[in-house]
Design an enzyme around this catalytic site. Structure first.
Site, PDB file in Angstrom:
ATOM      1  N   CYS A  17      -1.969   8.612   3.168  1.00  0.00           N
ATOM      2  CA  CYS A  17      -1.842   8.244   1.749  1.00  0.00           C
ATOM      3  C   CYS A  17      -3.222   8.393   0.673  1.00  0.00           C
ATOM      4  CB  CYS A  17      -1.715   6.606   1.515  1.00  0.00           C
ATOM      5  SG  CYS A  17      -2.951   5.663   2.650  1.00  0.00           S
ATOM      6  N   GLU A  19       0.808  -0.930  -0.043  1.00  0.00           N
ATOM      7  CA  GLU A  19      -0.105   0.157   0.146  1.00  0.00           C
ATOM      8  C   GLU A  19       1.020   1.157   0.051  1.00  0.00           C
ATOM      9  OE1 GLU A  19      -1.932   3.090   0.339  1.00  0.00           O
ATOM     10  OE2 GLU A  19      -1.692   2.576   2.565  1.00  0.00           O
TER      11      GLU A  19
END
Length: 292
Positions: free
Chosen positions: A107, A73
């Site tokens: 993110c 990720e």
């Protein structure tokens, strides 16, 4: 390694809830030492990593030698599209929260806001009003602030550098003046600006294809980009190397469908922010944002 206390408390809670100590263990250490050693161990059955694309590529290479498919990720430059038929009050609030929640240090923070040409000027006016009202400061002393300091000096230095990049590229700075200090005060700051590394909420007007448009900044910064119609919005949204989170604000069901099937991102929200996650749905990205 910047927030070891969070992991420590999480593991303690799970042990207290009955998870056997042998089934869940915590090892602290810098990534280039402890993390690298664990990834390379042939006996490790799986690797999950959250962090930069650069480190994620290295982990993928090393894990692949042991025939392990890691879960990665990675970074993002998440697009948020506002179409001409959108509820502007909802879109402004969602775009502001996507850009500045946790100071843009997550993110899924929005990186580029793509606004349909017929409403561009009105959206920009309302959005700047909302940004100018943002409260910044120490959240431990002032829980009403939107965001606090940078997590470390490295991220802050990279954020400061983006001002130089934007100026060199000819981007138009609409709001923001770098680091918040006593000599460079931010009018809605609460607390002592010298107690940490704090940054002004920053808004740019940029062109697609520039570094400011394409590269992840990871700080309280957002770009406004004018597009014309759903086709151009999708094409511009897909023109960065990343593909983690995305969002579109529209009341046109066909435009929402076109965006949903056309966007190259792991996650898409309709009339909602780019940040956050749904516990019952997969979390992850494609392209330089991860491997699903």
């Amino acid at each position: 390694e910047q927030t070891p206390g969070v992991a420590q408390v999480a593991v303690q809670l799970m042990h207290a809830a009955g998870v056997p100590a042998d089934a869940l263990q915590l090892l602290h250490g810098a990534g280039e030492t402890v993390g690298a050693a664990l990834v390379a161990q042939p006996g490790v059955a799986g690797v999950v990593f959250t962090g930069s694309t650069q480190v994620g590529r290295w982990i993928g290479e090393v894990a692949g030698r042991n025939l392990i498919r890691p879960t990665l990720e990675l970074g993002g430059k998440n697009p948020l599209v506002v179409m001409r038929d959108a509820d502007l009050d909802l879109a402004v609030e969602g775009a502001w929260w996507s850009a500045f929640a946790t100071g843009g240090q997550r993110c899924t923070s929005a990186g580029d806001i793509l606004v349909d040409a017929p409403i561009y000027e009105e959206f920009k006016r309302r959005f700047l009003e909302r940004v100018e009202a943002t409260l910044v400061g120490n959240p431990l002393l002032h829980p009403e602030v939107t965001y606090g300091p940078f997590i470390n000096e490295r991220f802050f230095a990279r954020w400061q550098e983006h001002y130089r990049v934007g100026e060199a590229e000819g981007a138009r700075l609409l709001f923001g003046r770098g680091r918040i200090t006593r000599e460079n005060p931010y009018p809605r700051f609460l607390g002592d600006p010298e107690a940490g590394l704090y940054g002004w909420p920053t808004v740019w007007e940029v062109r697609p294809g520039t570094r400011l448009f394409t590269e992840e900044v990871f700080g309280p910064t957002i770009n406004l980009v004018k597009v014309d119609g759903i086709e151009e919005a999708i094409a511009v949204a897909n023109s960065t190397p990343y593909g983690l989170s995305s969002a579109i604000y529209t009341n046109h069901r066909h435009w929402a469908y076109l965006f949903k099937v056309g966007i190259r991102a792991g996650m898409t929200s309709i009339n909602n922010a780019t940040v956050g996650a749904e516990a019952h749905l997969p979390f992850g990205g494609v392209k330089a944002s991860g491997n699903g």
